[in-house]
Structure formats: C-alpha cells, structure tokens
Design an enzyme around this catalytic site. Structure first.
Site, PDB file in Angstrom:
ATOM      1  CD  GLN A 196      -2.193   2.051   1.380  1.00 38.55           C
ATOM      2  OE1 GLN A 196      -3.107   1.491   0.784  1.00 38.55           O
ATOM      3  NE2 GLN A 196      -2.128   3.355   1.488  1.00 38.55           N
ATOM      4  CB  THR A 197       2.682   3.357  -1.538  1.00 41.74           C
ATOM      5  OG1 THR A 197       3.392   4.584  -1.388  1.00 41.74           O
ATOM      6  CG2 THR A 197       2.460   3.095  -3.017  1.00 41.74           C
ATOM      7  CG  HIS A 205       9.338   3.341  -0.741  1.00 41.12           C
ATOM      8  ND1 HIS A 205       9.948   4.517  -1.103  1.00 41.12           N
ATOM      9  CD2 HIS A 205       8.633   3.601   0.372  1.00 41.12           C
ATOM     10  CE1 HIS A 205       9.618   5.451  -0.251  1.00 41.12           C
ATOM     11  NE2 HIS A 205       8.824   4.927   0.667  1.00 41.12           N
ATOM     12  N   GLY A 290       4.299  -1.507   7.317  1.00 43.56           N
ATOM     13  CA  GLY A 290       5.592  -0.977   7.774  1.00 43.56           C
ATOM     14  C   GLY A 290       5.414  -0.105   9.000  1.00 43.56           C
ATOM     15  CG  HIS A 293      -0.286   0.896   7.332  1.00 39.63           C
ATOM     16  ND1 HIS A 293       0.305   0.178   6.318  1.00 39.63           N
ATOM     17  CD2 HIS A 293      -1.579   1.077   6.953  1.00 39.63           C
ATOM     18  CE1 HIS A 293      -0.593  -0.080   5.379  1.00 39.63           C
ATOM     19  NE2 HIS A 293      -1.741   0.462   5.749  1.00 39.63           N
ATOM     20  CB  ALA A 294      -2.986   4.595   7.095  1.00 41.02           C
ATOM     21  NE  ARG A 436     -15.525  45.972  -7.614  1.00 41.98           N
ATOM     22  CZ  ARG A 436     -16.541  45.430  -6.974  1.00 41.98           C
ATOM     23  NH1 ARG A 436     -17.714  45.335  -7.556  1.00 41.98           N
ATOM     24  NH2 ARG A 436     -16.409  44.981  -5.746  1.00 41.98           N
ATOM     25  NE  ARG A 450     -16.892  46.565  -0.248  1.00 45.74           N
ATOM     26  CZ  ARG A 450     -16.291  47.712  -0.546  1.00 45.74           C
ATOM     27  NH1 ARG A 450     -15.088  47.728  -1.047  1.00 45.74           N
ATOM     28  NH2 ARG A 450     -16.920  48.850  -0.346  1.00 45.74           N
ATOM     29  CB  ILE A 476     -10.223  47.727  -2.193  1.00 45.98           C
ATOM     30  CG1 ILE A 476     -10.278  48.938  -3.130  1.00 45.98           C
ATOM     31  CG2 ILE A 476     -10.202  48.175  -0.741  1.00 45.98           C
ATOM     32  CD1 ILE A 476     -11.519  49.793  -2.981  1.00 45.98           C
ATOM     33  CB  ALA A 477      -8.511  42.561  -1.257  1.00 53.93           C
TER      34      ALA A 477
HETATM   35  S1  PPS Z   1     -13.180  45.270  -3.660  1.00 53.24           S
HETATM   36  O1  PPS Z   1     -13.684  45.673  -2.312  1.00 53.24           O
HETATM   37  O2  PPS Z   1     -11.823  44.760  -3.544  1.00 53.24           O
HETATM   38  O3  PPS Z   1     -14.096  44.348  -4.318  1.00 53.24           O
HETATM   39  O4  PPS Z   1     -13.112  46.602  -4.491  1.00 53.24           O
HETATM   40  P1  PPS Z   1     -12.444  46.802  -5.935  1.00 53.24           P
HETATM   41  O5  PPS Z   1     -13.051  45.833  -6.864  1.00 53.24           O
HETATM   42  O6  PPS Z   1     -10.979  46.754  -5.825  1.00 53.24           O
HETATM   43  O7  PPS Z   1     -12.880  48.230  -6.276  1.00 53.24           O
HETATM   44  C1  PPS Z   1     -12.457  48.764  -7.479  1.00 53.24           C
HETATM   45  C2  PPS Z   1     -12.766  50.234  -7.631  1.00 53.24           C
HETATM   46  O8  PPS Z   1     -14.117  50.507  -7.394  1.00 53.24           O
HETATM   47  C3  PPS Z   1     -14.264  51.905  -7.122  1.00 53.24           C
HETATM   48  N1  PPS Z   1     -15.376  51.987  -6.149  1.00 53.24           N
HETATM   49  C4  PPS Z   1     -15.357  51.698  -4.838  1.00 53.24           C
HETATM   50  N2  PPS Z   1     -14.370  51.357  -4.005  1.00 53.24           N
HETATM   51  C5  PPS Z   1     -14.680  51.117  -2.714  1.00 53.24           C
HETATM   52  N3  PPS Z   1     -15.916  51.233  -2.198  1.00 53.24           N
HETATM   53  C6  PPS Z   1     -16.955  51.593  -2.994  1.00 53.24           C
HETATM   54  N4  PPS Z   1     -18.179  51.682  -2.484  1.00 53.24           N
HETATM   55  C7  PPS Z   1     -16.690  51.829  -4.375  1.00 53.24           C
HETATM   56  N5  PPS Z   1     -17.467  52.183  -5.418  1.00 53.24           N
HETATM   57  C8  PPS Z   1     -16.657  52.265  -6.503  1.00 53.24           C
HETATM   58  C9  PPS Z   1     -12.918  52.376  -6.671  1.00 53.24           C
HETATM   59  O9  PPS Z   1     -12.496  53.311  -7.649  1.00 53.24           O
HETATM   60  C10 PPS Z   1     -12.019  51.139  -6.694  1.00 53.24           C
HETATM   61  O10 PPS Z   1     -10.815  51.364  -7.401  1.00 53.24           O
HETATM   62  P2  PPS Z   1      -9.404  51.812  -6.795  1.00 53.24           P
HETATM   63  O11 PPS Z   1      -8.443  51.506  -7.893  1.00 53.24           O
HETATM   64  O12 PPS Z   1      -9.148  51.002  -5.558  1.00 53.24           O
HETATM   65  O13 PPS Z   1      -9.534  53.279  -6.541  1.00 53.24           O
END
Ligand code: PPS
Length: 570
Positions: A196-197, A205, A290, A293-294, A436, A450, A476-477
């Site tokens: 068995q591996t 081996h 051996g 095992h697992a 976007r 978002r 922006i994340a």
């Molecule tokens: S996110 O939160 O990561 O999904 O946002 P993102 O897709 O990076 O946003 C891209 C651009 O959308 C414009 N924008 C806004 N940003 C933040 N909040 C709100 N409500 C919003 N509405 C429009 C904004 O110009 C972001 O671009 P950047 O390049 O960051 O300025």
C-alpha cells in the site's frame, strides 16, 4: 448482482446489476430523490460496487455503524473497522423515510447506483471520532473531515449499482478485485503480497517490497491509493508516472502495478486492518505493514497520534480471522559501508546510516539540488522535478491590497512592465477596475459582492500561478478572511506575495484622483471603503509600502528584490 467465490480471497460481493436491470433503474431514477455524491462518497461507492469493500452490500445501516464504531465489527461479528457511511444534509434527509429509494449521481449527474433507505440517523460525530480515530483533534485529517466536511445526517441501506464511476486517466492500470483475481489466477500467482502506498516510491521502498516478496515467496502487487490521500500529498498523476519507472526495477513477471480507488482516512492501526481486508478482496494473500501505516501525522500539540508499530500490533491479532497474512516490516535504511539497504534493526554498531527526510527531499527538489543515486532512481527524480520545478520556474501571484487611491494600480503597472522586461513568465494584471469591468461587472460593493469579486480574482490568479505565470492583482480586498482564502488557494499552486499599500486614508482622500471620496462624504456613493465600509489592514503582508515615502519605481523594485530573495526570480 453477483456473488462469487474465486480461488483467491474470500467471497466477493460486487453490487453491479445486469445491463437490463441498469436500464430499468435509469428509467425509474428520473422520479426518485437524487443525491449528488461528494468527492469522498464517489470513491467509497466505487469500492462498494466493485467488491473492494466486501462483505458490505451498501452504506452502513445504523446497527452496523454502531457496532463498527464500537467494536470494529459488523453486527454479524465480521471484522470491519471503518464506518462507510452516506452523509447527507438535514434538508435532503427530511425528504426521505424508511423504504425510500435514492438515485446516487456523480457530479455530472450520471446515475451510479440506487440506494434503498433502511435507516436515517444523526450520528454522534465526537463519539465516532474518539472510537474510530482515538482522537477528536482536527489536526487528524479523518477527524477534520468528519467534523468539518461530512454532512450531519447518515442514511444507510443496500445499493444496486448501475455503473462504476468513470475514469479517463491510466485506464490500463485500473483493475477491479475481480479483474485482479482473474489475472492472478491466469498468471499462476498463488501467493501475492500487496504493498500500500500514497507516496512516490524510492529505492528504500523497492528494497523493502522486493525483500518482502522474497521472504514470503510471493509475487508482488504495488497497489497505490489514487483516491483521496493526505492533504498535501504528491498528486496521483506524478506518482503513477514514478511507479511506472520503478516497476522496471523488479525481475520480469514478478510484480504488477494496479491503482486503488480508495479514499483514505489516515486512521493508522484501524486503517491498516481495513486495508488488509481490501487487499484480501483484491485476491492478495499477504499484506505489507511498515512503520507508521496510514499515519495522520502529528496532533495539535505536536505529538504523534499513534505509535509507529501500533498498526502491526493490531493487525497481528486479527490477520487469521481476516484471512490474510501480515508481513511486518521495519524501516529500511541505507548503510554507507555496505552500500545497501537493510532493515533498521539490522544495522550494526559503528555503521553509517544515510537518510534523506521527506522535508529535505522536497527542499532539494525546490532548489534544484542534487539527489544521490542511493536514495532514488534518476527517472523517478526527473518525474518529480517536472512536477516540483525549482522556484524560479514556478508561477507566483503578487496580491496588492489597500484603500482606493492608495497607489496600488500605479505600482502594479510598474511591476508588470518590469517583469515583462525581464521575461521568462507570462504576466497578467488583474487590476481592481479592470476586473470589475471584465469579470465582475454585475457586482456591487456589499460585503457579499466584494467577497465574490475577490474570490474570483483568487481563482484566476491561482490558475495563472499553477500554469507557471505571474499574476498581479490590485483590488482593494478590504476583508482579512477573504484575503486569507485567496492566499490559501494560490499557495497550493505556487508563490504568493501580499503587498499592503498602507498609504493613510487622509492622503488617499486628499489625492482623490477619481473624485470618489468627495462623493462618498456627500453620501452619493454608499459603502465606500474607509469612509462607510471597513478596511481591515493586513498584519502579515510580505511587503508594506506607503506611497507618501516611496516612488512607483522604488516600490516595484522592492517587490522584485523580495521575489529574488524568495527564489522566484533568478
Ligand atoms: S473590492 O472591495 O476589492 O471588491 O473593491 P475593488 O473591486 O478593488 O474596487 C475597485 C474600484 O471601485 C471603485 N469603487 C469603490 N471602491 C470602494 N468602495 C466603494 N463603495 C466603491 N465604489 C466604486 C474604486 O475606484 C475602486 O478602485 P481603486 O483603484 O481602488 O480606486
């Protein structure tokens, strides 16, 4: 449905119905409640239908489940250590009652089997974990699956198999228990020892399996698991290419390679018992066990879950009852003076033992360093080098995060052209605005939207990384949890570098390039990051850049140097 007693192994219970009955079931299934099998259930059902899980005739019923969990036996008293259960959602279970029939389908909707429901119950998962795995620590992959992935309700009952789940890869190496028994019989293989591996096999081996086969005067079956193994294991495609090279190292006509479609649970001793029953079903007479095992690895306190030889101890007590002979094996080590492998307990005083740990082996692969001949075969190492290229040939993602107007896009653009100037990898820019427009045009800026947007970016970046490219993301994340998800997704495929553009909100607002901050203050734009929606600053970004103090050239250069330091640029 056939029950046969071939010369090898015990009674084999295949659960596939005749072609005619299969057609009738397909017609009937259109009106039945339908359950899409999860990945693990697909593997389990393949083993149920092909007889690999004999004597089971379906997913465990309640009485059998309780008996298996408590005593490692079915309620009939037959040894069976692993609960093979069909876990479903509460909403799905609510549609069923005793006697209901359920159409079980693969992810494409193809009917695999029909289950007649005999029992529906909510298991005590904590108890199951404690009794089966001897632990409720989620560092154990089997426990983690049970607590965090398995659905809350179990349904049990017999199966009528319509067709085995389809596989399109390595078809020439996939044999059912019946196929193997017939092959063994035809070849006159009366004694077969199975190995068995879930890992690539190296010289140690090969030595171990060859010695085991010699010792019990048996032919050898290399029987690697190609279903679910331990998270982080080498993918089965690469492993099988390695086994195909390795198999040439054995004398002709003595050894066979066949793939086992099993979903492992990493249950140590109880898994060893399960594996040996499965190998008996595949027609083997002996089974190698051996060290570790697992093995599920270490618990959350850094201690092993099981002792290294616990599996051998347990199986030694049950082997006669199961009807397969365990071949216990010590770890094989290379003795420099003898230039050969020996079991670790045969090493003489004063002899030099050479070893390369799994971690060290991966480090050498990653850095393209030498791997000595005594450790592995050139062909095997070359296969693994193709799968794990050194970092300078892997893909990576540079993931910018920061407020709107912080300077993410400007630095991202500068970085993109510098990487293109250097060459070597295709470069893709996934800028916030661009994404976007092309990927997420239907989404707004609620938390939910978002998250969808960022996870899409993560998915695309992961694919680019997997294929050796450079992805530059600049959204922006704003949320930590989503960024962590992206990191996890991308890191599975290659490098991930988070760059926090920390330019403070006052500066971003002062710049207000797009006039959005003014609109946000005036309430014209709602849920604006930093004004009316939160931004959760990263704590562990690989690089932090404040654009008040750093030009785009300087910022992108810092990132290039970091990539070089990590080995992604050479
Ligand atoms: S996110 O939160 O990561 O999904 O946002 P993102 O897709 O990076 O946003 C891209 C651009 O959308 C414009 N924008 C806004 N940003 C933040 N909040 C709100 N409500 C919003 N509405 C429009 C904004 O110009 C972001 O671009 P950047 O390049 O960051 O300025």
């Amino acid at each position: 449905m056939s029950t046969l007693t071939p010369p090898h192994g015990g009674v084999l219970k295949e659960l596939l119905v005749s072609e005619k009955e299969a057609e009738q079931l397909k017609a009937k299934a259109r009106d039945l409640a339908s359950w899409d099998l999860t990945e693990r259930q697909i593997w389990d059902i393949e083993m149920l239908l092909n007889g690999g899980f004999s004597p089971l005739d379906g997913f465990l019923r309640k009485a059998d489940y309780e008996s298996v969990v408590k005593d490692m036996r079915l309620s009939s008293g037959v040894v069976w250590p692993m609960p093979i259960t069909l876990d479903v959602t509460e909403a799905f279970a609510a549609k069923l009652k005793e006697g209901s029939e359920v159409a079980l389908r693969d992810p494409e909707g193809v009917l695999v089997a029909v289950l007649t429901v005999k029992d529906i119950w909510t298991p005590d998962k904590k108890k199951e974990a404690q009794l089966v795995f001897k632990s409720d620590d989620i560092a154990h992959p089997g426990v983690n699956y049970l607590f965090n992935k398995a659905n809350p309700v179990y349904i049990g009952g017999p199966l009528k198999g319509v067709e085995l789940p389809a596989h399109y890869d390595f078809k020439q190496l996939r044999f059912t228990p019946k196929d193997l028994r017939e092959k063994f019989k035809k070849s006159g293989w009366n004694s077969v020892v199975a190995f068995q591996t879930r890992n690539p096999m190296h010289r140690a081996h090969q030595e171990l399996t060859f010695r085991a086969a010699q010792m019990c005067e048996a032919n050898l079956l290399i029987h690697p698991v190609v279903g679910m193994t331990k998270p982080g294991d080498v993918d089965h495609y690469s492993r099988i290419r390695c086994y195909e090279h390795l198999i040439k190292q054995y004398p002709e006509q003595t050894t066979m390679l066949s793939l086992l479609p099993l979903a492992m649970r990493m249950g140590g001793p109880c898994e060893a018992v399960w594996h040996s029953i499965i190998r008996k079903n595949y027609g083997c007479t002996h089974f190698i066990v051996g060290r570790n095992h697992a093995d599920p690895g270490k618990n959350s306190k850094g201690e092993p879950f099981y002792g290294p030889y616990d599996a051998q101890e347990l199986l030694s007590k049950l082997q006669d009852e199961i009807g397969i002979k365990m071949v216990p094996f010590q770890e094989m080590v290379f003795v420099q003076e003898k230039a050969e492998y020996v079991p670790v307990d045969e090493v003489q005083k004063g002899e030099t033992v050479l070893n390369i740990s799994g971690t060290e082996f991966r480090r050498r692969l990653q850095q393209g360093l030498d791997i000595p001949d005594w450790f592995s075969y050139t062909e095997v190492v070359n296969e693994l080098r193709r799968t794990y290229p050194p970092r300078h040939r892997q893909g990576f993602t540079v993931f910018f995060t920061g407020l709107s107007g912080s300077g993410k896009s400007t630095i991202a653009n500068a970085l993109m052209v510098k990487l293109m100037e250097m060459g070597g990898r295709p470069v893709t820019l996934l800028d916030g605005d661009l994404v976007r427009k092309h990927l997420s045009s239907e989404l707004g800026f609620s938390r939910e939207h978002r998250d969808i947007n960022i996870l899409r970016i993560g998915f695309v970046a992961g694919q680019i990384t997997m294929n050796g490219g450079a992805a530059i993301c600049a959204p922006i994340a704003p949320y930590k949890k989503t960024r962590a998800q992206v990191r996890e997704e991308v890191s599975r495929h290659g490098g991930f570098l988070e760059v926090y553009v920390s330019t403070p909100i006052e500066t971003c607002e002062e710049r207000d390039r797009k006039g959005l901050y003014a609109k946000a203050r005036a309430g014209i734009i709602k849920e604006f990051t930093g004004i009316s929606d939160p931004y959760e600053a990263p704590e562990n970004a690989e690089i932090v850049i404040d654009t008040r103090e750093c030009s785009p050239d300087e910022a992108s250069q810092r990132i290039i140097l970091k990539l070089e330091q990590l080995g992604f640029i050479k």
